[in-house]
Design an enzyme around this catalytic site. Structure first.
Site, PDB file in Angstrom:
ATOM      1  N   ARG A   5      67.478  10.366  41.798  1.00  0.00           N
ATOM      2  CA  ARG A   5      68.893  10.861  41.735  1.00  0.00           C
ATOM      3  C   ARG A   5      69.380  10.747  43.130  1.00  0.00           C
ATOM      4  O   ARG A   5      68.778  10.990  44.122  1.00  0.00           O
ATOM      5  CB  ARG A   5      69.060  12.096  41.424  1.00  0.00           C
ATOM      6  CG  ARG A   5      68.459  12.532  39.980  1.00  0.00           C
ATOM      7  CD  ARG A   5      68.939  13.927  39.561  1.00  0.00           C
ATOM      8  NE  ARG A   5      68.324  14.223  38.322  1.00  0.00           N
ATOM      9  CZ  ARG A   5      67.526  15.275  38.135  1.00  0.00           C
ATOM     10  NH1 ARG A   5      67.431  16.026  39.128  1.00  0.00           N
ATOM     11  NH2 ARG A   5      67.050  15.669  36.878  1.00  0.00           N
ATOM     12  N   HIS A  33      66.491  24.781  38.871  1.00  0.00           N
ATOM     13  CA  HIS A  33      65.243  25.223  39.614  1.00  0.00           C
ATOM     14  C   HIS A  33      65.458  26.757  39.725  1.00  0.00           C
ATOM     15  O   HIS A  33      64.531  27.209  40.822  1.00  0.00           O
ATOM     16  CB  HIS A  33      65.172  24.599  40.585  1.00  0.00           C
ATOM     17  CG  HIS A  33      64.550  23.132  40.468  1.00  0.00           C
ATOM     18  ND1 HIS A  33      65.012  22.236  41.600  1.00  0.00           N
ATOM     19  CD2 HIS A  33      64.044  22.274  39.588  1.00  0.00           C
ATOM     20  CE1 HIS A  33      64.579  20.952  41.351  1.00  0.00           C
ATOM     21  NE2 HIS A  33      63.993  21.142  39.992  1.00  0.00           N
ATOM     22  N   GLU A  47      56.574  28.018  37.925  1.00  0.00           N
ATOM     23  CA  GLU A  47      57.509  28.265  36.919  1.00  0.00           C
ATOM     24  C   GLU A  47      57.024  28.852  35.890  1.00  0.00           C
ATOM     25  O   GLU A  47      57.900  29.735  35.093  1.00  0.00           O
ATOM     26  CB  GLU A  47      58.501  27.023  36.595  1.00  0.00           C
ATOM     27  CG  GLU A  47      59.161  26.815  38.088  1.00  0.00           C
ATOM     28  CD  GLU A  47      59.834  25.321  37.833  1.00  0.00           C
ATOM     29  OE1 GLU A  47      58.954  24.354  38.248  1.00  0.00           O
ATOM     30  OE2 GLU A  47      61.008  25.272  37.299  1.00  0.00           O
ATOM     31  N   ARG A  65      61.780  27.733  28.513  1.00  0.00           N
ATOM     32  CA  ARG A  65      62.610  27.461  29.457  1.00  0.00           C
ATOM     33  C   ARG A  65      63.812  26.767  29.136  1.00  0.00           C
ATOM     34  O   ARG A  65      63.775  25.914  28.132  1.00  0.00           O
ATOM     35  CB  ARG A  65      61.899  26.414  30.537  1.00  0.00           C
ATOM     36  CG  ARG A  65      62.704  25.738  31.551  1.00  0.00           C
ATOM     37  CD  ARG A  65      61.834  24.541  32.148  1.00  0.00           C
ATOM     38  NE  ARG A  65      62.907  24.283  33.312  1.00  0.00           N
ATOM     39  CZ  ARG A  65      63.046  23.097  33.841  1.00  0.00           C
ATOM     40  NH1 ARG A  65      62.243  22.105  32.968  1.00  0.00           N
ATOM     41  NH2 ARG A  65      63.798  22.923  34.609  1.00  0.00           N
TER      42      ARG A  65
END
Ligand code: AMP
Length: 411
Positions: free
Chosen positions: A244, A183, A387, A94
């Site tokens: 965030r 993402h 993922e 990744r």
């Protein structure tokens, strides 16, 4: 025997997550995590899934990523999955930032690695750890193809009017300032799974994907291609997240510098680590926030309302961008588990054909499922993201194609 195993590595600054998959059926053979790399309190947890053994743990200090991958390799070896096995087809990494250039998963060579390095200034928190993972794996397994799967690739299909910021073009281009989105493997996987859930081809459906984990992002996907997404140059833009802020007037940064005397790094830390849900109420775990709301906690209630309000604004915006929406889909930790978030985000949107069936929404399940009433114009779905599987599939497809190319067409 054709090599059919893929090792997926997700390297963070002090962690290494991994999964070994068998691509004949996409099943998981083993998975694990090395945490607190470089500290005295390192921990490796390894779960061999296919052999049925229980979780194993190591707590000896792990000095660096190389030591971490060596330890992982030993654990896999103990289960009969040595990284030198001819059955290992590839290692899929990744990689967070692939810039504009990497629109597809890519076999890593020196030039590719150099380009990932060149992108460090736009992904200073993520790409260095990914590079360490790659070079360590290369050193340990020089004969195995290494593939980079980028978080940004799925979003490279965004049109220029969605990916450019309205700032001076020369300055933007000189510093590669544009909206990249993140993402991407999750948005790609979940939008495809949603089409399958509707019994349609991805090219026939328009989907709004809401990836709500500790980091959170939304995307508008038209016919299988991303046309807009909420994260930008960095993962800071867009939705309210665990820590965030998401969207904020950029003048807040100048204001904090001038009035509060904060440095750029201090504001960076404030907006990335001490904002979002944690900044608003002290907790970033949606379970804890719901528990506090049940007890009448006002700060938790307000944090939840701000989170949902932002989410609803993005759903409306992407509805407008797409024009016709076939499905709104929730995924990741919050999206898959927090029924109150799903209900609140779509409350009052019946005029847009959007509604949630309370009974279906309350069902807890690890399966992809519809939660909209049967007669609803727009499907609302919950689709667990995966993922690692997406990275493994993309990696395997690429190396299999390469092998077929080298071997030439079958006689
Ligand atoms: P992720 O980044 O996808 O692993 O998501 C992690 C976040 O999911 C956590 O910080 C929680 O806020 C949220 N989460 C996980 N499980 C649940 C749950 N059962 N109910 C509500 N939120 C959850």
């Amino acid at each position: 025997m054709t090599a059919s195993r893929v090792l997926v590595l997700n390297s963070g600054s002090s962690s290494l997550k991994y999964q070994l998959l068998d691509m004949t059926d996409g099943s998981r053979l083993a998975l694990g995590l090395v945490e607190r790399i470089g500290e005295e309190t390192s921990r490796l947890t390894h779960t061999p899934l296919a052999t049925g053994g229980g979780e194993r743990e190591r707590t000896d200090p792990v000095a660096d990523h190389e030591a971490a991958l060596k330890a992982v390799s030993e654990e896999l070896d103990a289960d009969g999955y040595g990284l030198d096995s001819p059955e290992l087809a590839a290692i899929g990494h990744r990689v967070v930032h692939g810039g504009k250039r990497f629109t597809e998963p890519t076999v890593i060579d020196d030039a590719v690695l150099a380009e990932i390095r060149r992108l460090v200034p736009v992904a200073p928190l993520h790409n260095p750890a990914n590079i360490t993972g790659i070079t360590t794996a290369q050193a340990l397994n020089p004969g195995v193809p290494q593939v980079a799967v980028f978080d940004t690739s799925f979003h490279t299909s965004m049109p220029e009017h969605a990916s450019r910021y309205a700032i001076d073009v020369e300055t933007a281009d000189a510093h590669r300032i544009r909206r990249y989105g993140f993402h991407g493997t999750s948005h790609a996987y979940v939008s495809r799974q949603t089409a399958a859930l509707l019994g349609k081809a991805p090219s026939d459906v328009n989907v709004i994907v809401l990836h709500l984990g500790n980091g959170a992002s939304a995307s508008a996907v038209r016919g299988g291609r991303c046309v807009d997404t909420s994260m930008g140059l960095t993962p800071l833009e867009g939705l309210v997240m665990g820590t965030r802020s998401g969207d904020i007037d950029p003048a807040v940064v100048f204001h904090l510098g001038r009035v509060a005397g904060m440095s750029v790094d201090e504001v960076d830390e404030l907006l990335n680590k001490r904002s979002g849900l944690v900044g608003l109420c002290g907790d970033n775990d949606m379970r804890e926030i719901r528990r506090r709301i049940e007890e009448g906690d006002e700060a938790a209630r307000l944090a939840f309302d701000i989170y949902v309000h932002r989410l609803k604004k993005y759903i409306g915006a992407y509805y407008a961008v797409l024009g016709r929406v076939d499905a709104v889909v929730f995924t990741a930790g919050v999206g898959e588990n927090a029924a109150p978030v799903r209900e609140a985000a779509l409350a009052g949107l019946e005029e847009l054909g959007l509604a949630v069936d309370s009974d279906l929404n309350a069902v807890r399940s690890g399966e992809a499922r519809l939660i909209s009433p049967q007669e609803a114009r727009v499907a609302v779905a919950v689709v667990p993201t995966d993922e690692e599987l997406e990275i493994a599939q993309q990696t395997y497809a690429l190396v299999s194609a390469g092998r077929a190319g080298r071997e030439g067409p079958a006689a």
